[in-house]
Design an enzyme around this catalytic site. Structure first.
Site, PDB file in Angstrom:
ATOM      1  N   GLY A   1     -17.692   5.981 -36.732  1.00 54.83           N
ATOM      2  CA  GLY A   1     -16.875   6.005 -37.947  1.00 54.83           C
ATOM      3  C   GLY A   1     -15.805   4.933 -38.073  1.00 54.83           C
ATOM      4  O   GLY A   1     -14.975   5.002 -38.980  1.00 54.83           O
TER       5      GLY A   1
ATOM      6  N   ASP B   1     -26.059   8.199 -40.897  1.00 53.42           N
ATOM      7  CA  ASP B   1     -26.411   7.899 -39.501  1.00 53.42           C
ATOM      8  C   ASP B   1     -27.431   8.931 -39.020  1.00 53.42           C
ATOM      9  O   ASP B   1     -27.546  10.017 -39.594  1.00 53.42           O
ATOM     10  CB  ASP B   1     -25.172   7.930 -38.596  1.00 53.42           C
ATOM     11  CG  ASP B   1     -25.378   7.120 -37.312  1.00 53.42           C
ATOM     12  OD1 ASP B   1     -24.771   6.036 -37.190  1.00 53.42           O
ATOM     13  OD2 ASP B   1     -26.165   7.567 -36.438  1.00 53.42           O
TER      14      ASP B   1
ATOM     15  N   ASP C   1     -24.114  -1.932 -39.287  1.00 55.69           N
ATOM     16  CA  ASP C   1     -23.788  -2.320 -37.909  1.00 55.69           C
ATOM     17  C   ASP C   1     -24.835  -1.679 -36.996  1.00 55.69           C
ATOM     18  O   ASP C   1     -24.590  -1.437 -35.827  1.00 55.69           O
ATOM     19  CB  ASP C   1     -22.382  -1.777 -37.601  1.00 55.69           C
ATOM     20  CG  ASP C   1     -21.821  -2.283 -36.286  1.00 55.69           C
ATOM     21  OD1 ASP C   1     -22.289  -3.321 -35.801  1.00 55.69           O
ATOM     22  OD2 ASP C   1     -20.911  -1.627 -35.744  1.00 55.69           O
TER      23      ASP C   1
ATOM     24  N   LYS D   1     -25.588  -6.653 -39.136  1.00 56.86           N
ATOM     25  CA  LYS D   1     -25.659  -7.217 -37.784  1.00 56.86           C
ATOM     26  C   LYS D   1     -27.038  -7.854 -37.584  1.00 56.86           C
ATOM     27  O   LYS D   1     -28.052  -7.240 -37.897  1.00 56.86           O
ATOM     28  CB  LYS D   1     -25.435  -6.092 -36.773  1.00 56.86           C
ATOM     29  CG  LYS D   1     -25.521  -6.548 -35.356  1.00 56.86           C
ATOM     30  CD  LYS D   1     -24.623  -5.743 -34.454  1.00 56.86           C
ATOM     31  CE  LYS D   1     -25.112  -4.348 -34.149  1.00 56.86           C
ATOM     32  NZ  LYS D   1     -24.116  -3.581 -33.401  1.00 56.86           N
TER      33      LYS D   1
END
Ligand SMILES: C[S@@+](CC[C@H](N)C(=O)[O-])C[C@H]1O[C@@H](n2cnc3c(N)ncnc32)[C@H](O)[C@@H]1O
Length: 238
Positions: free
Chosen positions: A85, A113, A153, A193
């Site tokens: 988070g 997620d 990410d 990413k």
């Protein structure tokens, strides 16, 4: 620019003297000892604790946003792979999701997620595999429309085999890009990413067609010994 904690040496003593050394212990693997030593000596880890962030990863998105300014008040943000988070915490503040900046537009932050996420005030988090069928529609339903920012990410679980891991990360990033094409509003930003060379080959070409600008960057908070980089694609053509 978020101040890099890396270069500080407050006591005037050499950096080597200040290092916490971790002794090897019975039952602890050498790789775990090294990880522990790196954590204890990482200025971003210390700073994250002091600033109340859930992890040092928060500084990567802070630094990227300082440079590219996509987390503006009023923005609608989707964070793919948001656990635990840290990026959610940063986004909530920057897009004014809690209405703390009076007179500024109030933004929305939604994370997904594979794992449960401890709630972050001002954001909504759901357990969802973003690659599941209709995940894009589900996210738009939760958000109440399209997004201004899709950020990722995400990291694939390591298989221990370098080439397999490399391919997994690339395909995760490609899938995140296709997800972004479905969810982003015109003019939107995609941040993800990627690996050493930045978004590679076909993905780089595709992003250049779909966005007005594409940058590959390594923010200072990204460990120099890691091969990660981030792609920041702005001005989604829709
Ligand atoms: C490095 S962590 C993200 C850290 C986060 N940015 C923060 O600041 O706290 C990567 C996350 O991606 C998630 N992830 C990997 N594959 C996913 C998928 N297919 N769908 C949703 N989440 C995924 C993992 O469960 C993991 O929690």
């Amino acid at each position: 620019m978020a101040k890099s904690p890396g270069g500080k040496n407050t006591s005037g003593r050499g950096q080597r003297d200040l290092k916490v050394k971790v002794k090897t212990a019975r039952g602890r693997k050498l790789s775990s000892t090294r990880w522990l030593q790196r954590q204890l000596n990482d200025p971003y880890v210390k700073r994250a604790q002091a600033d109340g962030y859930r992890g040092r990863a928060a500084y990567k998105i802070l630094e990227l946003d300082d440079k590219y300014r996509f987390l503006v008040p009023g923005a609608r943000v989707v964070d793919l792979g948001c656990a635990p988070g840290g990026w959610l915490q940063v986004a909530v503040k920057r897009v004014n999701a809690l209405g703390e900046k009076s007179g500024k537009a109030i933004g929305t932050v939604l994370g997904v997620d594979l794992q449960e996420v401890e709630p972050v005030a001002g954001s909504e988090a759901h357990v969802l595999d973003f690659m599941a069928v209709d995940a894009d529609q589900q996210v738009k339903d939760w958000l109440g429309g399209k997004a201004d920012v899709v950020m990722s990410d995400m990291a694939a679980a390591s298989s221990g085999h370098k080439q397999t891991d490399h391919l997994r990360i690339i395909s995760l990033c490609e899938a995140a890009a296709y997800f972004a094409f479905d969810v982003l509003d015109e003019g939107g930003t995609f941040v993800a990413k990627v690996l050493a060379g930045g978004a590679e080959g076909d993905l780089q070409k595709l992003l250049k067609q779909k966005f007005t600008k594409v940058a590959n960057v390594k923010p200072p908070a990204s460990r120099s010994d890691s091969s990660e980089k981030f792609v920041v694609a702005t001005g989604y053509r829709g």
